[in-house]
Design a protein around this motif. Structure first.
Motif, PDB file in Angstrom:
ATOM      1  N   VAL A  28       0.877  -0.996  -0.086  1.00 53.53           N
ATOM      2  CA  VAL A  28      -0.064   0.058  -0.028  1.00 53.53           C
ATOM      3  C   VAL A  28       0.998   1.165  -0.039  1.00 53.53           C
ATOM      4  O   VAL A  28       1.723   1.293   0.616  1.00 53.53           O
ATOM      5  CB  VAL A  28      -0.927  -0.064   1.214  1.00 53.53           C
ATOM      6  N   ARG A  70      -4.886   0.425   9.989  1.00 47.68           N
ATOM      7  CA  ARG A  70      -4.291   0.512   8.805  1.00 47.68           C
ATOM      8  C   ARG A  70      -4.902   1.280   7.593  1.00 47.68           C
ATOM      9  O   ARG A  70      -6.070   1.077   7.645  1.00 47.68           O
ATOM     10  CB  ARG A  70      -3.817  -1.007   8.298  1.00 47.68           C
ATOM     11  N   MET A  71      -4.262   1.997   6.869  1.00 48.16           N
ATOM     12  CA  MET A  71      -4.872   2.830   5.882  1.00 48.16           C
ATOM     13  C   MET A  71      -4.634   1.843   4.710  1.00 48.16           C
ATOM     14  O   MET A  71      -3.465   1.992   4.020  1.00 48.16           O
ATOM     15  CB  MET A  71      -4.425   4.164   5.542  1.00 48.16           C
ATOM     16  N   LEU A  72      -5.597   1.131   4.113  1.00 46.99           N
ATOM     17  CA  LEU A  72      -5.540   0.204   3.019  1.00 46.99           C
ATOM     18  C   LEU A  72      -6.086   0.815   1.789  1.00 46.99           C
ATOM     19  O   LEU A  72      -6.636   1.731   1.909  1.00 46.99           O
ATOM     20  CB  LEU A  72      -6.421  -1.101   3.434  1.00 46.99           C
ATOM     21  N   SER A  73      -5.533   0.193   0.676  1.00 50.42           N
ATOM     22  CA  SER A  73      -5.954   0.461  -0.619  1.00 50.42           C
ATOM     23  C   SER A  73      -7.303  -0.250  -0.909  1.00 50.42           C
ATOM     24  O   SER A  73      -7.782  -1.042  -0.105  1.00 50.42           O
ATOM     25  CB  SER A  73      -4.994   0.274  -1.672  1.00 50.42           C
ATOM     26  N   ARG A  81      -1.139   8.728   4.195  1.00 54.29           N
ATOM     27  CA  ARG A  81      -1.068   7.046   4.107  1.00 54.29           C
ATOM     28  C   ARG A  81       0.109   6.138   4.433  1.00 54.29           C
ATOM     29  O   ARG A  81       0.329   5.507   5.140  1.00 54.29           O
ATOM     30  CB  ARG A  81      -1.951   6.542   2.903  1.00 54.29           C
ATOM     31  N   GLY A 116       0.804   2.617   4.556  1.00 57.75           N
ATOM     32  CA  GLY A 116      -0.358   2.033   5.223  1.00 57.75           C
ATOM     33  C   GLY A 116      -0.314   1.519   6.595  1.00 57.75           C
ATOM     34  O   GLY A 116      -1.381   1.871   7.482  1.00 57.75           O
ATOM     35  N   THR A 144      -4.244  -6.367   1.999  1.00 57.06           N
ATOM     36  CA  THR A 144      -3.946  -4.841   1.505  1.00 57.06           C
ATOM     37  C   THR A 144      -5.434  -4.293   1.287  1.00 57.06           C
ATOM     38  O   THR A 144      -5.646  -3.086   1.150  1.00 57.06           O
ATOM     39  CB  THR A 144      -2.983  -4.648   0.696  1.00 57.06           C
ATOM     40  N   THR A 145      -6.290  -4.914   1.273  1.00 55.66           N
ATOM     41  CA  THR A 145      -7.754  -4.437   0.627  1.00 55.66           C
ATOM     42  C   THR A 145      -8.779  -4.885   1.601  1.00 55.66           C
ATOM     43  O   THR A 145      -8.845  -6.094   1.909  1.00 55.66           O
ATOM     44  CB  THR A 145      -7.764  -4.631  -0.768  1.00 55.66           C
TER      45      THR A 145
END
Length: 705
Positions: A73, A89-92, A149, A152, A315-316
């Motif tokens: 990410v 977490r800041m995911l895509s 971000r 992530g 990651t998503t």
């Protein structure tokens, strides 16, 4: 025109090579885009590359790399800012490009949740802003931290800069004690034009696009520079909260609006894929008039309880997807067709093109997959491109949606040279001259030369030192080619005898071009470091056909140690206990099993494996802490229909508790979990006296764990 995202024509070698190129290209693109605010690819091309990577990984899950872009990410935070560890977490987001992708997303959500096609399942649909992701943390109603971000997990602290943006409130009334608001920093078209006019008037370089301008402005070390830039902010999500914002996505966004954040007024609630697609079409039509950049529409499951149940991939999120706008096409001349030979001997045709710019990137190569693809036939012998074949000298349409080496999507027969001839695909290896037969059911021809074929040997060595395998620092593809040409390395074991075979090794290596005292010393130290290596990496590094990274992990977890794995593969003749045990691993089929057994049969390949193992200390596979688990180390089989959880949820839970999940019942099975409709597996378990539980019994067994 043929679907440019299809991957069913790819051979295993083509897929592995393309995944390697994608990993390298996307890593560089991530660094340029997220870390330097200077993208090397257009947004459409970048998203298309990720789509291609995911499509290949879905088609060839065993080839998934440790450095896969689907596991990453953003990019690591820059050195000029202090670091912020995101509490959540800041995911895509996963991507959809076709209407069928949206329908498949809906089907996958329903399947995971166990919902039928008729069950109500509303989604929100909102424009996907093309800007820079930002997280805002409020404590007791006050803005205390703002962070990008980053990768992530860790972002950059840009709190001072965020405070200068008018759309970001510094205090909130009626918010939870802890509230992390997430959204996108962007710049409107009008503000972008004004900023560039000021840049040019001051003799400075203009920004390439609003996204670059916004990202570069937010990531200034001097907050006063940010203050002078016309940045804006849309809120669309949240991270850590001390109390829920609402029960649904739509209500939570409305709550953020009530708290003083700007939310997008084009967000709508949709009842299923048809309404989602209709809203997408409406937004696409209005795209040019919005006054800010968007690159698609994001769909999210509206019910937050269902979002929680769906959870996340690496990651998503499973409960959201971005429906992106289309990429680009271009026409150019195909000058010649060349054949490349992969590590398993596959002959892969590559089109050498007259260079052409597609989506802002100059391309000169395109994959042609195999001889059927060149002839205008698909994987099932159906016509593709209307049956038009591809010839040297043709005027071809190139599609870059996902291809590092793009794909030839179509041929213009009106521009075909009068003297053109159908391409005659070779039946011998261009590297060693060995016969290259095409086995029944195989899409590609393969060189039969094996270890006498230099192309295969070099590609195997490159695979051995790749990032997901031994990952020896200083010994990459370029160095492998050099050492092979110089006869320093002919097989993996030679890597670990380099220093011994050449005395100190240092003197001879440091005198070669590109090497010095320090780089030579570093290489030998890196080689020594990799003598101790995890079991899964060794299995993957062997380059056995059909055994990718995921399969190597499965095998390592199942066998635990190199000695057990080696012994099992050596003794796994068909119908033996070792063979049945191998096939009992969930995810291992007969094709993969036969490849493994063949590699360990007595002969040159087995000898090379044994010579390598003599230089290694292979670490046993790591085991999870399952001291309180009643199924740790046991083999569990699920059969029938599960009514309170899906099969995917049940399998993931069992593996997390240390169990081995098998696909078939055998004498080694410890527990069968049988739902309604259980058939032959339940009967066989009864015959073998294997403990059998229904779904309620299984849930009671693992309750609280």
């Amino acid at each position: 025109m043929a679907d440019p995202t299809r991957v069913d024509e790819l051979s295993e070698d083509e897929a592995a090579a393309e995944l390697a190129r994608l990993a390298e290209t996307l890593l560089a693109a991530n660094t340029a885009y997220h870390g330097q605010d200077a993208p090397t690819l257009s947004d459409a091309d970048y998203d298309a590359l990720k789509q291609r990577n995911l499509a290949i990984e879905a088609r060839f899950p065993d080839l998934k790399r440790a450095d896969s872009p689907s596991e990453q990410v953003g990019a690591a935070p820059a050195d000029g800012f202090s670091k912020v560890h995101h509490a959540v977490r800041m995911l895509s987001l996963g991507n959809a490009f076709e209407t069928e992708d949206v329908a498949e997303f809906d089907r996958s959500v329903r399947k995971y949740l166990g919902l039928g096609a008729e069950a109500a399942l509303p989604y929100t649909a909102e424009p996907k802003i093309d800007g820079l992701s930002l997280s805002l943390r409020y404590e007791n109603g006050r803005l205390v931290q703002a962070a990008t971000r980053g990768d992530g997990a860790v972002g950059e602290n840009v709190t001072a800069n965020a405070r200068t943006i008018d759309d970001i409130p510094t205090t909130l009334q009626g918010a939870p004690d802890i509230l992390e608001v997430r959204g996108e920093v962007y710049m409107s078209h009008a503000d972008f034009e004004s900023l560039n006019a000021r840049q040019e008037a001051a003799g400075k370089s203009p920004f390439a696009n609003p996204r670059n301008a916004a990202a570069g402005s937010l990531r200034q070390l001097d907050a006063e520079i940010t203050r002078a830039r016309p940045l804006r902010f849309f809120a669309y999500a949240w991270g850590e909260v001390s109390a829920p914002l609402a029960d649904t996505q739509q209500a939570a966004i409305q709550r953020l609006g009530d708290l003083g954040f700007t939310v997008n007024d084009l967000t709508a609630l949709c009842d299923g894929p048809e309404e989602m697609i209709a809203h997408y079409a409406m937004i696409e039509q209005r795209r040019a008039t919005l006054g800010y950049d968007i690159d698609g529409v994001v769909y999210k499951v509206n019910d937050l309880a269902l979002q929680a149940r769906l959870g996340f991939r690496s990651t998503t999120p499973r409960w959201a997807i971005a429906h992106k706008f289309p990429a680009e096409l271009a026409w150019t001349r195909l000058e010649r067709i060349e054949i490349q030979v992969g590590r398993t001997g596959a002959l892969s045709p590559v089109a050498r093109l007259q260079p052409v710019t597609v989506g802002g990137v100059v391309v000169s190569n395109a994959t042609l997959h195999n001889e059927d693809y060149i002839a205008g036939r698909g994987a099932k012998s159906e016509e593709i491109r209307g049956g038009k074949d591809i010839r040297e000298g043709d005027w071809v349409q190139v599609y870059r949606a996902g291809d590092v080496i793009p794909k030839v999507a179509d041929v213009d027969l009106d521009k075909r040279p009068a003297d053109s001839k159908p391409y005659d695909f070779p039946d011998t290896c261009p590297e060693c001259g060995s016969p290259a037969p095409r086995e029944p059911g195989d899409a590609v021809r393969r060189c039969s030369g094996g270890l006498i074929c230099p192309a295969q040997v070099v590609e195997k060595l490159k695979h051995f030192v790749s990032r997901a395998a031994f990952d020896i620092e200083g010994l990459g593809a370029k160095q492998v080619e050099q050492f092979y040409r110089d006869c320093w390395i002919k097989e993996p074991a030679d890597i670990f005898t380099l220093k011994k075979r050449y005395g100190s090794g240092m003197q001879q290596l440091k005198n070669r071009e590109g090497w010095g005292d320090k780089s030579a010393a570093n290489l030998f130290a890196a080689i020594e470091e990799k003598r101790r290596i995890p079991l899964n990496r060794v299995i993957f590094a062997l380059g056995i056909r059909h055994v990718g990274e995921s399969s190597a992990n499965l095998l390592a977890r199942h066998y635990g140690s190199w000695s057990v794995f080696h012994g099992a593969m050596t003794s796994a003749s068909p119908d033996s206990d070792a063979w049945n045990d191998l096939l009992g691993i969930d995810g291992v089929g007969e094709v993969m099993a036969q490849s493994l057994v063949t590699a360990f049969e007595l002969g040159p390949e087995r000898d090379a494996i044994d010579r390598l193992a003599a230089h290694l200390s292979v670490q046993d596979a790591a085991r999870p802490d399952t001291s309180s688990s009643p199924v740790a180390g046991k083999t569990v089989v699920f059969t029938g229909t599960l009514e309170k959880m899906t099969r995917a949820e049940a399998k993931a839970r069992a593996e997390a508790l240390g169990a081995k999940v098998a696909g078939s019942v055998s004498s080694k099975t410890d527990l069968l979990v049988a739902g309604p409709g259980a058939g032959s597996k339940a009967r066989k378990a009864a015959e073998l006296g294997i403990e059998t539980l229904d779904e309620d019994g299984w849930l009671a067994m693992i309750d609280g764990l």
